[in-house]
Structure formats: structure tokens, C-alpha cells
Design a protein around this motif. Structure first.
Motif, PDB file in Angstrom:
ATOM      1  N   ASN A 120     -11.982   4.103   6.406  1.00 45.88           N
ATOM      2  CA  ASN A 120     -13.176   4.288   7.188  1.00 45.88           C
ATOM      3  C   ASN A 120     -12.951   5.033   8.171  1.00 45.88           C
ATOM      4  OD1 ASN A 120     -15.217   2.663   5.950  1.00 45.88           O
ATOM      5  ND2 ASN A 120     -14.821   0.676   6.762  1.00 45.88           N
ATOM      6  N   HIS A 121     -11.752   4.978   9.192  1.00 49.99           N
ATOM      7  CA  HIS A 121     -11.372   5.550  10.329  1.00 49.99           C
ATOM      8  C   HIS A 121     -11.171   7.024   9.762  1.00 49.99           C
ATOM      9  CE1 HIS A 121     -10.832   2.473  13.694  1.00 49.99           C
ATOM     10  NE2 HIS A 121     -11.162   1.808  12.779  1.00 49.99           N
ATOM     11  N   ALA A 122     -10.481   7.347   8.630  1.00 49.14           N
ATOM     12  CA  ALA A 122     -10.337   8.590   8.143  1.00 49.14           C
ATOM     13  C   ALA A 122     -11.579   9.307   8.009  1.00 49.14           C
ATOM     14  CB  ALA A 122      -9.446   8.522   6.863  1.00 49.14           C
ATOM     15  N   VAL A 123     -12.637   8.629   7.257  1.00 51.00           N
ATOM     16  CA  VAL A 123     -14.076   9.332   7.395  1.00 51.00           C
ATOM     17  C   VAL A 123     -14.471   9.396   8.651  1.00 51.00           C
ATOM     18  CG1 VAL A 123     -16.347   8.869   6.458  1.00 51.00           C
ATOM     19  CG2 VAL A 123     -14.431   8.010   5.030  1.00 51.00           C
ATOM     20  N   ASP A 124     -14.341   8.633   9.564  1.00 51.61           N
ATOM     21  CA  ASP A 124     -14.923   8.959  11.025  1.00 51.61           C
ATOM     22  C   ASP A 124     -14.279  10.122  11.729  1.00 51.61           C
ATOM     23  OD1 ASP A 124     -16.693   6.801  10.753  1.00 51.61           O
ATOM     24  OD2 ASP A 124     -15.254   5.398  11.828  1.00 51.61           O
ATOM     25  N   ASP A 125     -13.018  10.401  11.354  1.00 53.98           N
ATOM     26  CA  ASP A 125     -12.181  11.525  12.013  1.00 53.98           C
ATOM     27  C   ASP A 125     -12.636  12.608  10.952  1.00 53.98           C
ATOM     28  OD1 ASP A 125     -11.308   9.475  13.831  1.00 53.98           O
ATOM     29  OD2 ASP A 125      -9.246   9.313  12.602  1.00 53.98           O
ATOM     30  N   GLY A 126     -13.264  12.729  10.231  1.00 48.31           N
ATOM     31  CA  GLY A 126     -13.541  13.971   9.266  1.00 48.31           C
ATOM     32  C   GLY A 126     -12.267  14.419   8.384  1.00 48.31           C
ATOM     33  N   VAL A 127     -11.618  13.370   7.969  1.00 51.22           N
ATOM     34  CA  VAL A 127     -10.318  13.828   7.101  1.00 51.22           C
ATOM     35  C   VAL A 127     -10.818  13.383   5.715  1.00 51.22           C
ATOM     36  CG1 VAL A 127      -8.113  13.089   6.496  1.00 51.22           C
ATOM     37  CG2 VAL A 127      -8.683  13.045   8.840  1.00 51.22           C
ATOM     38  N   LEU A 128     -11.770  12.396   5.583  1.00 50.27           N
ATOM     39  CA  LEU A 128     -12.422  12.117   4.242  1.00 50.27           C
ATOM     40  C   LEU A 128     -13.702  12.297   4.417  1.00 50.27           C
ATOM     41  CD1 LEU A 128     -10.450   8.895   3.099  1.00 50.27           C
ATOM     42  CD2 LEU A 128     -10.109  11.270   2.197  1.00 50.27           C
ATOM     43  N   ALA A 129     -14.345  12.542   3.139  1.00 47.44           N
ATOM     44  CA  ALA A 129     -16.002  12.851   3.041  1.00 47.44           C
ATOM     45  C   ALA A 129     -16.448  11.477   2.821  1.00 47.44           C
ATOM     46  CB  ALA A 129     -16.191  13.764   1.853  1.00 47.44           C
ATOM     47  N   ALA A 130     -15.862  10.742   1.924  1.00 47.29           N
ATOM     48  CA  ALA A 130     -16.190   9.225   1.613  1.00 47.29           C
ATOM     49  C   ALA A 130     -15.207   8.284   1.511  1.00 47.29           C
ATOM     50  CB  ALA A 130     -17.195   9.236   0.455  1.00 47.29           C
ATOM     51  N   ASN A 131     -15.202   6.886   1.636  1.00 42.49           N
ATOM     52  CA  ASN A 131     -14.159   5.901   1.513  1.00 42.49           C
ATOM     53  C   ASN A 131     -14.001   5.367   0.061  1.00 42.49           C
ATOM     54  OD1 ASN A 131     -12.614   3.746   1.715  1.00 42.49           O
ATOM     55  ND2 ASN A 131     -13.366   3.048   3.718  1.00 42.49           N
ATOM     56  N   PRO A 132     -12.797   5.790  -0.658  1.00 40.51           N
ATOM     57  CA  PRO A 132     -12.616   5.435  -1.927  1.00 40.51           C
ATOM     58  C   PRO A 132     -12.536   3.752  -2.124  1.00 40.51           C
ATOM     59  CG  PRO A 132     -10.692   6.475  -1.124  1.00 40.51           C
ATOM     60  CD  PRO A 132     -11.842   6.707   0.193  1.00 40.51           C
ATOM     61  N   ALA A 133     -12.434   3.194  -0.903  1.00 36.39           N
ATOM     62  CA  ALA A 133     -11.991   1.520  -1.067  1.00 36.39           C
ATOM     63  C   ALA A 133     -13.488   0.740  -0.729  1.00 36.39           C
ATOM     64  CB  ALA A 133     -10.934   1.333   0.046  1.00 36.39           C
ATOM     65  N   VAL A 161      -7.445   3.196  -5.879  1.00 35.61           N
ATOM     66  CA  VAL A 161      -7.760   1.686  -5.269  1.00 35.61           C
ATOM     67  C   VAL A 161      -7.989   0.614  -6.537  1.00 35.61           C
ATOM     68  CG1 VAL A 161      -9.137   0.266  -3.844  1.00 35.61           C
ATOM     69  CG2 VAL A 161      -8.642   2.663  -3.478  1.00 35.61           C
ATOM     70  N   LYS A 162      -8.436   0.753  -7.520  1.00 37.90           N
ATOM     71  CA  LYS A 162      -8.690  -0.142  -8.635  1.00 37.90           C
ATOM     72  C   LYS A 162      -7.293  -0.344  -9.225  1.00 37.90           C
ATOM     73  CE  LYS A 162     -12.197   1.210 -11.081  1.00 37.90           C
ATOM     74  NZ  LYS A 162     -13.320   2.257 -11.938  1.00 37.90           N
ATOM     75  N   GLN A 163      -6.590   0.781  -9.491  1.00 35.96           N
ATOM     76  CA  GLN A 163      -5.397   0.363 -10.064  1.00 35.96           C
ATOM     77  C   GLN A 163      -4.363  -0.503  -9.167  1.00 35.96           C
ATOM     78  OE1 GLN A 163      -4.618   1.644 -13.036  1.00 35.96           O
ATOM     79  NE2 GLN A 163      -2.534   0.650 -12.886  1.00 35.96           N
ATOM     80  N   LEU A 164      -4.490  -0.230  -7.751  1.00 30.83           N
ATOM     81  CA  LEU A 164      -3.816  -0.935  -6.924  1.00 30.83           C
ATOM     82  C   LEU A 164      -4.132  -2.342  -7.037  1.00 30.83           C
ATOM     83  CD1 LEU A 164      -1.699  -1.041  -4.478  1.00 30.83           C
ATOM     84  CD2 LEU A 164      -3.723  -0.792  -3.062  1.00 30.83           C
ATOM     85  N   ILE A 165      -5.487  -2.711  -7.208  1.00 30.82           N
ATOM     86  CA  ILE A 165      -5.968  -4.093  -7.390  1.00 30.82           C
ATOM     87  C   ILE A 165      -5.433  -4.459  -8.583  1.00 30.82           C
ATOM     88  CG2 ILE A 165      -7.680  -5.376  -7.762  1.00 30.82           C
ATOM     89  CD1 ILE A 165      -9.588  -3.433  -5.745  1.00 30.82           C
ATOM     90  N   ALA A 166      -5.512  -3.718  -9.900  1.00 27.16           N
ATOM     91  CA  ALA A 166      -4.999  -4.371 -11.144  1.00 27.16           C
ATOM     92  C   ALA A 166      -3.493  -4.627 -10.941  1.00 27.16           C
ATOM     93  CB  ALA A 166      -5.230  -3.338 -12.162  1.00 27.16           C
ATOM     94  N   GLU A 167      -2.743  -3.528 -10.369  1.00 25.57           N
ATOM     95  CA  GLU A 167      -1.345  -3.819 -10.297  1.00 25.57           C
ATOM     96  C   GLU A 167      -0.766  -5.319  -9.536  1.00 25.57           C
ATOM     97  OE1 GLU A 167       0.354  -0.364  -8.857  1.00 25.57           O
ATOM     98  OE2 GLU A 167       0.008   0.922 -10.771  1.00 25.57           O
ATOM     99  N   ILE A 215       0.765  -1.198   0.040  1.00 29.33           N
ATOM    100  CA  ILE A 215       0.033  -0.003   0.054  1.00 29.33           C
ATOM    101  C   ILE A 215       0.859   1.076   0.063  1.00 29.33           C
ATOM    102  CG2 ILE A 215      -1.802   1.285   1.284  1.00 29.33           C
ATOM    103  CD1 ILE A 215      -2.757  -1.372   2.407  1.00 29.33           C
ATOM    104  N   GLU A 216       1.880   1.212   0.791  1.00 32.47           N
ATOM    105  CA  GLU A 216       2.580   2.500   1.081  1.00 32.47           C
ATOM    106  C   GLU A 216       3.445   2.991  -0.293  1.00 32.47           C
ATOM    107  OE1 GLU A 216       5.578   4.533   4.320  1.00 32.47           O
ATOM    108  OE2 GLU A 216       5.843   2.470   3.956  1.00 32.47           O
ATOM    109  N   PRO A 217       3.978   2.154  -0.908  1.00 33.98           N
ATOM    110  CA  PRO A 217       4.768   2.530  -2.380  1.00 33.98           C
ATOM    111  C   PRO A 217       3.714   3.201  -3.368  1.00 33.98           C
ATOM    112  CG  PRO A 217       5.391   0.305  -1.477  1.00 33.98           C
ATOM    113  CD  PRO A 217       4.244   0.570  -0.566  1.00 33.98           C
ATOM    114  N   THR A 218       2.500   2.572  -3.422  1.00 33.02           N
ATOM    115  CA  THR A 218       1.517   3.210  -4.235  1.00 33.02           C
ATOM    116  C   THR A 218       0.902   4.380  -3.748  1.00 33.02           C
ATOM    117  OG1 THR A 218       1.413   0.967  -5.075  1.00 33.02           O
ATOM    118  CG2 THR A 218      -0.378   2.231  -5.736  1.00 33.02           C
ATOM    119  N   LEU A 219       0.330   4.466  -2.555  1.00 33.44           N
ATOM    120  CA  LEU A 219      -0.640   5.172  -2.222  1.00 33.44           C
ATOM    121  C   LEU A 219      -0.012   6.233  -0.866  1.00 33.44           C
ATOM    122  CD1 LEU A 219      -3.908   3.243  -1.899  1.00 33.44           C
ATOM    123  CD2 LEU A 219      -3.084   4.663  -3.870  1.00 33.44           C
TER     124      LEU A 219
END
Length: 216
Positions: free
Chosen positions: A74-87, A45-51, A28-32
Motif C-alpha cells: 500500500n505504501h509502495a502504491v502511495d509512493d508511486g512505485v506501484l500502480a495497484a496493490n497485488p496483495a 501472493v496467491k502462490q505465497l499463501i498456498a506454499e 516474505i523475503e525468500p519468495t518475493l
């Protein structure tokens, strides 16, 4: 990384934390990892899956990588950092197609008897352990974690209360999180009773104050 340090380290078993940390560091870290969280998209996320699929990882391995990623976000959404979970709802991009699985060929009754007889003849100290695995169907870690107090001799069953984690070298709760009872055959009961006698003799010979808890 903060999710691993604050949430996973507290709420996950050591083996699970090990797997999450490994998958984050390697996959995860090397890509995102260098992307600001609000910039991470479903396409990323879709690109990560494909790779990962293109590198030869199995469907199950990729699924195990995406699962903690989804929980982190999900936790980032709960903490208000993200509006929606892209995964979320990306499972269909990693959906395993129908395919023929390799057949499993367990021991026949005759093969198992030959194996146990050979163990008894050539590896007598290990034979009770092999017999326990054969007669109970316990997972390897569960069998290694058995203690004498887990056996009910009168009811002739074993209470599976813990498992041994090879990575952390620690005892943990079983995979389901709950204990369960496993019946013992007459053969296994007699074998473990004989083993207990041997363990008591060893305890006296070595001058130990008490019988060691582990059976194996």
C-alpha cells in the motif's frame, strides 16, 4: 525492508515490529524479496499463501504474514512505485473453512479454589499474583505491569494502563491502546492491601528511599 525501517519502526509497538520483521525475513523475503516491485503479481501472493499453507502453517499465521505485506505494498502504491496493490482482496484464498474448534475447559469453581489454596500454602509470595489473574481476567502482561498507583482502594477497582512486553522487556500501552477499569473483589482487595503492607516493610528493611512502583 525500507518500510520496516521507516514506517513500522516509528508507528508500531516493539512487539509488532519484531513480528513483522521476523515474518518478512522468514516468509516474505525468500519468495518475493528479489523481485522488482512492479513485477510482483497477485499470482505471486496467491502462490505465497498456498506454499505457506502446504508447510503446515495455520490460517491465522498465514493471515498475519499477508497483513504486513499488504501494508508494505500500500505504501509502495502511495509512493508511486506501484500502480495497484497485488496483495489486496486475497483473503478468500486464505479463508478458513468451517471446522470444529477444540473445546476450552476452564477451571471449575472447586478446581480454582484448590489451585489458589495450594499456591497460598506452597508459594505464598506468588499467591497474590495468581489471585489477581483469577479474579480480574487480566492478560499476563497487564498483570505484570500493574503499579500501586493503578489501584483505587476506595472505589475498589484497578486501572489497567499498561502491559509488559516479554520480547522487548518494556512497558507499553494495553493491546487496545486504551486504559480500562477492572473491579476488585473483597478478597482481592484485602489480599493486595496485605501485600502492600509487606512491600512497605521490605522497603524499610532494605533502606530504600521509596516504595517500588511495581506490585509484582
Amino acid at each position: 525492508q525500507r518500510w520496516l525501517d521507516t514506517y513500522a519502526a516509528v508507528h508500531c509497538k516493539p512487539a509488532t515490529l519484531h513480528n513483522y520483521t521476523r515474518d518478512y525475513r522468514i516468509h516474505i523475503e525468500p519468495t518475493l524479496g528479489k523481485k522488482p516491485l512492479p513485477v510482483v503479481s497477485r499470482q505471486d501472493v496467491k502462490q505465497l499463501i498456498a506454499e505457506k499453507r502446504q508447510t503446515g502453517l495455520s490460517w491465522e499465521s498465514v493471515r498475519n504474514i499477508i497483513a504486513p505485506l499488504r501494508e508494505m505494498l500500500n505504501h509502495a502504491v502511495d509512493d508511486g512505485v506501484l500502480a495497484a496493490n497485488p496483495a489486496t482482496r486475497v483473503g478468500r484464498f486464505n479463508k478458513k473453512p468451517a471446522e470444529r474448534r477444540d473445546d476450552i475447559h476452564p477451571f471449575t469453581r472447586e478446581e480454582l479454589k484448590l489451585f489458589l489454596d495450594t499456591a497460598h500454602q506452597h508459594f505464598p509470595r506468588s499467591a497474590p499474583f495468581f489471585l489477581t489473574l483469577a479474579r480480574t481476567g487480566l492478560r499476563l502482561g497487564e498483570a505484570l505491569a500493574l503499579q500501586w498507583g493503578d489501584i483505587d482502594w476506595h472505589g475498589r477497582f484497578i486501572e489497567v494502563r499498561r502491559t509488559f512486553c516479554h520480547r522487548s522487556r518494556q512497558l507499553q500501552t494495553p493491546k487496545s491502546g486504551k486504559s480500562r477499569r477492572v473491579d476488585m473483589s473483597q478478597q482481592l482487595t484485602a489480599t493486595l492491601k496485605a501485600l502492600l503492607v509487606e512491600r512497605k516493610k521490605e522497603t524499610l528493611q532494605n533502606g530504600w528511599n521509596e516504595l517500588p512502583l511495581p506490585i509484582f
